[in-house]
Write an enzyme that holds these catalytic residues in place. Structure first.
Site, PDB file in Angstrom:
ATOM      1  N   LYS A 189       0.846  -1.206   0.000  1.00  0.00           N
ATOM      2  CA  LYS A 189       0.000   0.000   0.000  1.00  0.00           C
ATOM      3  C   LYS A 189       0.873   1.245   0.000  1.00  0.00           C
ATOM      4  CE  LYS A 189      -3.812   2.068   2.632  1.00  0.00           C
ATOM      5  NZ  LYS A 189      -4.624   1.963   3.871  1.00  0.00           N
TER       6      LYS A 189
ATOM      7  N   SER B 129      -9.515   1.779   3.111  1.00  0.00           N
ATOM      8  CA  SER B 129      -8.715   2.551   2.195  1.00  0.00           C
ATOM      9  C   SER B 129      -7.695   1.708   1.411  1.00  0.00           C
ATOM     10  CB  SER B 129      -7.983   3.648   2.959  1.00  0.00           C
ATOM     11  OG  SER B 129      -7.088   3.078   3.886  1.00  0.00           O
TER      12      SER B 129
ATOM     13  N   SER C 115      -9.540  -0.432   7.317  1.00  0.00           N
ATOM     14  CA  SER C 115      -8.996  -0.249   5.965  1.00  0.00           C
ATOM     15  C   SER C 115      -8.333  -1.469   5.335  1.00  0.00           C
ATOM     16  CB  SER C 115      -8.013   0.920   5.952  1.00  0.00           C
ATOM     17  OG  SER C 115      -8.722   2.127   5.962  1.00  0.00           O
TER      18      SER C 115
END
Lengths: 476, 96
Positions: free
Chosen positions: A80, A155, A179
Site C-alpha cells: 500500500k 482505504s 482499511s
C-alpha cells in the site's frame, strides 16, 4: 515451466525454492497480469517492473548458490502506498506527496525483503488512508475486480483488488478503522488487522497512531497467516511495538464459544449480508463451536468516538506537510511562509483530508476538547471493558465485516457521513487494539461478503484457525 | 457543552490555524458538511462517562528507554528528496 498460481503464495514460494519456476518467471507472471488488468482496475499507483525483475534475478542467483532464502521466496508482493519503500515513490494517494521517494524502507518492507518477497508495486489508497472506498485517491478510484462498476472498499482498496484479481498473491495494507478488512470483504479476499503493537509501524506514514496497524491481505487464510508471521515482531524503531508479547493462547477446541453481538446486525445491515454471515457461523457451529448472541451496548457510540479520535490525531499528524522539505512544491515566488504554506496545503490535500484536519483541529480546541476528544477516549475505555467482559466468557467475537455488499462507485462519495457509517463494525477493534480478520462467506457468482472474527490480544492464531474452517466449508 | 453548528467564520479560523487556503464557496460548503458530522458526533453526549478514565492508548505501554547512542542517517540521502535547495540548504520562503 510449471504453472504459476498467483493465488497461492505458499505453493509458489515452494516452487521457486525447489527450482520448478524461477523468481524471474514468478515476477513476470505477476507483471503480465498487472499489464493485462490494471488499466481497468487501477489497483496500482506505481508498478516497479525493472526493480522487481532485478531483485528477482538476484534472488535466482542466490538460489543457484544454494543460499538460504526465507518463506516468501520469489513471491511477488504489493505494498500500500502509505508504507515507505526506499527508492520507490510513496504518495499516500495524495498530490501532496507526488514525487516523494523515501530514503528508507519501512520495517515491514525490510522484513518482506528478508523473507525473499519481491515488491512489484505500490497500491492505490484513499488519500492518507482516509476513506472506505478508495474513491478519495488523487489517482482515481480502484474498481472492484468482481464488478468494475462497484467500489473495491478502502482505504487499502488497491491491495484488496490486486489480490482478488490475481495480480499478486499477497499485499500489505494498513488498517486504522477497517482499511484492511473492508477491501478484503468487498473484494472477497482474506485480510487481517493485527493486535495493536504486533507489527511495527516504522515507515508507515502516520494518520492516527493510536489506532492503526499494518496488516496482510491474501487469497486464502494460510497465505494471510504466512505473511503475518513474516511482518510481525518487536522493532526498536517503533516504541509502540510489543517486546514481551504474551504467549499465544491454546488453540480452539471443540466447544469453543463465539459471541455474536446483536448490535453488529443493526440498522443498515443488508439482508444478503446477514444471510451469508450466518452461513459462515453455521459452518463453525457444524464443527462443534458454540455460537451465542450477546449484547455490545456501546457499539453505537464506537463510531462517533472513533472518528473523533482519528480526526484529532490526523490534524496533528498532517501538520508536517509543508511543501518545503519533500513532496509537492509550488514554484512561483511567495514572499512569506504562511501564504506559501496555506496555498500548498490547499492544492496538495483533497476534500476528505481537509475536512478531517479542520474538524480534528476544532475537536482539540479550547472549550471542546473535553466535550469531544476526552469524552471519546472515555467511551473507548468503556468499549474495551465490554470487549474484555465478553472475552472472559467467549473465545471469539463474530459479525459482518461490512454492513453492505460493495456498492456502486459514486454512490456515497458526496456524503461524508453516509460514508463513515459503513465503518460501524470495523472500528471497535481499532479503538480497543484487538486483532480482527475478515474472511469471505459468499459463494461464486454472489457479491462478496466478509465475516469478521475478533480475538483477545495476540490471539491471531485463533482467528486463522476459525477463518480456515469457514473457508473450507465454502469450498465444499 | 456540545455545539450544533460550525459556522463559516469558525471554518475560516480553523483554515487559518491549519494553514489551508479556502475560498468563500469552499468554506460555506465545508461549514455545512462539518456541522452535519458534528451533529452526529454529539450522540456521544448520551453516554454517562462519570468516573471513567480516558484510554489514550489501546494496550499498556511498555518501557522503551534505550541507551542514548546516536544512529546517524546520511544527510545526502535526505537532501536528495528536498524539492528546492541551495547547496546543502533547504530553500524556504521568508519567515520574518
Amino acid at each position: 515451466m510449471a504453472k504459476i498460481d498467483l493465488k497461492n503464495a505458499r505453493r509458489l514460494a515452494e516452487m521457486v525454492k525447489a527450482g520448478e519456476v524461477s523468481a524471474v518467471e514468478a515476477v513476470e507472471a505477476s507483471l503480465s497480469k498487472i499489464r493485462e488488468l490494471d488499466d481497468k482496475i487501477n489497483a496500482f499507483i506505481t508498478v516497479c517492473s525493472e526493480r522487481a525483475l532485478a531483485a528477482a534475478e538476484e534472488l535466482d542467483s542466490r538460489l543457484k548458490r544454494s543460499e538460504q532464502v526465507g518463506p516468501l521466496c520469489g513471491v511477488p508482493v504489493a505494498v500500500k502506498d502509505v508504507i515507505s519503500t526506499a527508492g520507490i515513490e510513496t504518495t499516500c494517494g495524495s498530490k501532496m506527496l507526488k514525487g516523494y521517494i523515501p530514503p528508507y524502507d519501512a520495517t515491514v518492507v525490510a522484513k518482506l525483503k528478508e523473507a525473499g518477497a519481491i515488491i512489484v508495486g505500490k497500491t492505490n489508497t484513499d488519500e492518507f488512508a482516509m476513506g472506505s472506498t478508495t474513491e478519495f485517491s488523487a489517482f482515481g478510484p480502484t474498481k472492484n475486480p468482481c464488478d468494475l462498476s462497484r467500489v473495491a472498499g478502502g482505504s487499502s482498496g488497491g491491495s484488496g483488488a490486486a489480490v482478488a484479481a490475481g495480480m499478486v498473491p499477497l499485499a500489505l495494507g494498513s488498517d486504522t478503522g477497517g482499511s484492511v478488512r473492508c477491501p478484503a470483504a468487498f473484494c472477497g479476499v482474506v485480510g487481517l488487522k493485527p493486535t495493536y503493537g504486533a507489527v511495527s509501524r516504522y515507515g508507515l506514514i502516520s494518520y492516527a497512531n493510536s489506532l492503526e496497524q499494518i496488516g496482510p491481505l491474501a487469497s486464502n487464510v494460510d497465505d494471510c497467516a504466512l505473511l503475518y508471521s513474516c511482518i510481525s515482531g518487536w522493532d526498536p524503531m517503533d516504541s509502540t511495538s510489543y517486546r514481551d508479547r504474551p504467549k499465544e493462547a491454546a488453540p480452539l477446541r471443540e466447544g469453543a464459544k463465539i459471541a455474536v453481538p446483536k448490535e453488529f446486525f443493526g440498522e443498515g445491515v443488508e439482508e444478503a449480508v446477514s444471510r451469508r454471515v450466518w452461513r459462515g457461523l453455521d459452518a463453525l457451529r457444524d464443527r462443534g463451536f458454540i455460537i451465542e448472541e450477546v449484547s455490545l451496548r456501546s457499539l453505537n457510540y464506537a463510531l462517533p468516538a472513533y472518528y473523533i479520535v482519528a480526526m484529532a490525531e490526523a490534524s496533528s499528524n498532517l501538520a508536517r506537510f509543508d511543501g518545503i522539505r519533500y513532496g509537492l512544491h509550488l514554484k512561483s515566488g511567495f514572499r512569506d511562509w504562511n501564504t506559501y504554506f496555506s496555498r500548498c496545503r490547499a492544492e496538495g490535500f483533497g476534500p476528505e483530508v481537509k475536512r478531517r484536519i479542520l474538524l480534528g483541529t476544532f475537536i482539540l480546541s479550547a472549550g471542546y476538547y473535553g466535550v469531544y476528544y476526552l469524552k471519546a477516549q472515555k467511551i473507548r475505555n468503556i468499549l474495551k471493558s465490554e470487549f474484555q467482559q465478553i472475552f472472559s466468557r467467549y473465545d471469539l467475537i463474530a459479525g459482518p465485516t461490512m454492513p453492505t455488499t460493495p456498492f456502486k462507485i459514486g454512490e456515497r462519495v458526496e456524503d461524508p457521513l453516509l460514508m463513515y457509517l459503513i465503518d460501524v463494525n470495523t472500528v471497535p477493534p481499532n479503538l480497543t487494539g484487538h486483532p480482527a480478520i475478515s474472511v469471505p462467506v459468499h459463494r461464486e457468482g454472489e457479491l462478496p461478503v466478509g465475516l469478521q472474527l475478533i480475538a483477545p490480544y495476540f490471539c491471531e492464531e485463533r482467528l486463522f484457525q476459525a477463518a480456515k474452517i469457514v473457508e473450507e466449508s465454502l469450498r465444499r | 457543552m456540545p455545539r450544533t453548528k460550525i459556522g463559516v467564520s469558525t471554518v475560516k479560523h480553523l483554515a487559518w490555524l491549519t494553514r489551508i487556503d479556502l475560498t468563500d464557496k469552499e468554506a460555506r460548503e465545508i461549514s455545512k458538511q462539518l456541522s452535519r458530522i458534528l451533529e452526529y458526533f454529539n450522540k456521544i453526549d448520551e453516554v454517562d462517562t462519570s468516573g471513567v478514565e480516558p484510554l489514550y492508548h489501546p494496550l499498556e505501554m511498555q518501557k522503551v528507554a534505550r541507551s542514548d547512542e546516536p544512529a546517524p542517517f546520511p544527510a545526502d540521502e535526505i537532501l536528495k528528496i528536498v524539492p528546492s535547495k541551495k547547496g546543502r540548504y533547504v530553500k524556504a520562503p521568508k519567515i520574518v
